[in-house]
Motif scaffolding. Sequence first.
Motif, short mmCIF file in Angstrom:
data_model
loop_
_atom_site.label_atom_id
_atom_site.label_comp_id
_atom_site.label_asym_id
_atom_site.label_seq_id
_atom_site.Cartn_x
_atom_site.Cartn_y
_atom_site.Cartn_z
N HIS A 37 35.56 50.19 50.15
CA HIS A 37 36.27 51.98 50.27
C HIS A 37 36.70 52.26 49.00
CE1 HIS A 37 39.44 49.45 50.69
NE2 HIS A 37 40.08 50.00 50.27
N ALA A 38 37.07 54.24 48.32
CA ALA A 38 36.76 54.33 47.33
C ALA A 38 38.57 54.45 46.93
CB ALA A 38 36.33 55.46 47.32
N THR A 39 38.98 54.26 45.36
CA THR A 39 39.61 54.18 45.27
C THR A 39 40.10 55.69 43.80
OG1 THR A 39 40.00 52.15 44.22
CG2 THR A 39 41.13 52.17 46.49
N HIS A 67 44.23 55.64 47.26
CA HIS A 67 43.03 55.15 47.61
C HIS A 67 42.67 56.69 48.59
CE1 HIS A 67 44.69 50.98 48.94
NE2 HIS A 67 43.42 51.16 49.15
N VAL A 68 41.17 57.36 47.85
CA VAL A 68 40.18 58.23 48.83
C VAL A 68 40.86 58.48 49.99
CG1 VAL A 68 38.23 59.58 48.54
CG2 VAL A 68 39.63 58.13 46.63
N ALA A 69 41.32 59.29 50.52
CA ALA A 69 41.30 59.60 52.07
C ALA A 69 40.24 59.91 52.69
CB ALA A 69 42.23 60.74 52.30
N ALA A 70 39.34 59.67 54.26
CA ALA A 70 38.21 60.28 54.46
C ALA A 70 38.24 61.26 54.43
CB ALA A 70 38.22 59.95 56.43
N GLY A 71 36.64 62.20 53.82
CA GLY A 71 36.68 63.27 54.13
C GLY A 71 37.33 63.88 52.75
N GLU A 72 37.58 63.14 51.62
CA GLU A 72 38.21 63.86 50.53
C GLU A 72 37.14 63.82 49.41
OE1 GLU A 72 43.12 64.18 48.73
OE2 GLU A 72 42.04 61.54 49.19
N LYS A 96 36.43 61.34 34.04
CA LYS A 96 36.48 60.28 34.60
C LYS A 96 34.99 59.68 33.42
CE LYS A 96 34.21 58.48 38.68
NZ LYS A 96 33.89 59.38 39.93
N ILE A 97 35.63 58.27 33.51
CA ILE A 97 35.52 57.40 32.67
C ILE A 97 34.36 56.20 33.37
CG2 ILE A 97 37.30 57.98 30.70
CD1 ILE A 97 38.72 54.99 31.62
N GLY A 98 34.19 55.98 34.56
CA GLY A 98 33.61 55.30 35.24
C GLY A 98 33.88 55.16 36.61
N LEU A 99 33.10 54.33 37.19
CA LEU A 99 32.90 53.79 38.73
C LEU A 99 33.01 51.88 38.18
CD1 LEU A 99 32.71 54.07 42.18
CD2 LEU A 99 30.73 54.32 41.42
N GLY A 128 45.57 37.61 52.05
CA GLY A 128 45.23 37.76 52.63
C GLY A 128 44.38 39.09 53.09
N ILE A 129 44.73 39.76 52.26
CA ILE A 129 43.90 41.11 51.73
C ILE A 129 42.89 41.15 51.06
CG2 ILE A 129 44.65 43.29 50.46
CD1 ILE A 129 47.00 43.46 52.02
N LEU A 130 41.40 41.50 51.82
CA LEU A 130 40.39 41.73 50.91
C LEU A 130 40.25 42.99 50.75
CD1 LEU A 130 38.38 40.06 54.35
CD2 LEU A 130 39.12 38.74 52.16
N ASP A 131 40.34 42.64 49.55
CA ASP A 131 40.24 44.28 48.82
C ASP A 131 38.95 44.22 48.41
OD1 ASP A 131 41.88 46.90 48.09
OD2 ASP A 131 43.10 45.16 47.11
N ASN A 132 37.77 45.44 48.92
CA ASN A 132 37.08 45.88 48.26
C ASN A 132 36.24 47.26 48.29
OD1 ASN A 132 36.06 43.05 48.63
ND2 ASN A 132 35.41 43.16 50.58
N GLU A 133 36.32 47.68 47.35
CA GLU A 133 36.67 48.98 46.47
C GLU A 133 35.69 49.47 45.48
OE1 GLU A 133 41.95 49.40 46.89
OE2 GLU A 133 40.70 49.08 44.49
N PHE A 134 35.66 50.39 45.41
CA PHE A 134 34.66 51.02 44.81
C PHE A 134 35.82 52.45 43.73
CE2 PHE A 134 31.37 49.84 46.50
CZ PHE A 134 29.98 49.49 45.91
N LYS A 135 36.24 51.67 42.72
CA LYS A 135 37.65 52.23 41.78
C LYS A 135 36.86 53.27 41.26
CE LYS A 135 40.97 48.90 41.45
NZ LYS A 135 40.58 47.13 41.67
N HIS A 136 37.12 54.60 41.14
CA HIS A 136 36.63 55.81 40.21
C HIS A 136 37.34 56.11 39.50
CE1 HIS A 136 33.79 57.46 42.79
NE2 HIS A 136 34.66 56.91 44.11
#
Length: 179
Positions: A31-33, A68-73, A98-101, A111-119
């Motif tokens: 998911h995106a953050t 976190h980026v909300a759905a559709g945001e 914006k400097i990267g992704l 136990g949290i599995l944090d798989n993110e695409f950070k903007h």
Amino acid sequence: MDELVDILTSDGKSTGKTALKSEAHQKGLYHATVHVWFYTDDHKILLQKRASVKKVFPNLWDVSVAGHVAAGEKIENAAIREVKEEIGLTISEADLTKIGLRKDEIVHPNGILDNEFKHLFLCKLTKDLPELTMQIEEVDDIQLFDVSILKDTTKHGRFMVPNFRYYYDFIYDKINAIL
């Protein structure tokens, strides 16, 4: 707060599906953050101390604003919203650079599995700290630190959130390039 997020592929592309943030963290769904780093002309950065009730890295200093980026945001709208929510500052899309992704896959001890695409964004801080308002559910404190703290490895993981895959080095270089 549990919010609906868009689910991404491991390449960062939309799957067309959504899930609650808690489910994304439980199942390791991508998911995106957004991360917004505030800086000043005198080589300072704004860090926030994560609230003691946070599920990951409580009481550690972290990026100025993240969320976190909300759905559709739209990504930029998420950054603007998170800045307003976490530190009470109104900014516009024009204020953001914006400097990267960045793709991060972090398994937390709880136990949290944090798989993110950070903007990642930079934003010049134009207000004094007393003019900012902290969101008590997210932030316990905010302070300005010399940007060199990003290079101080003695602080990473004990005073600050760990420096995963040289993240702070990247931010340090980007901030110094514009100062």
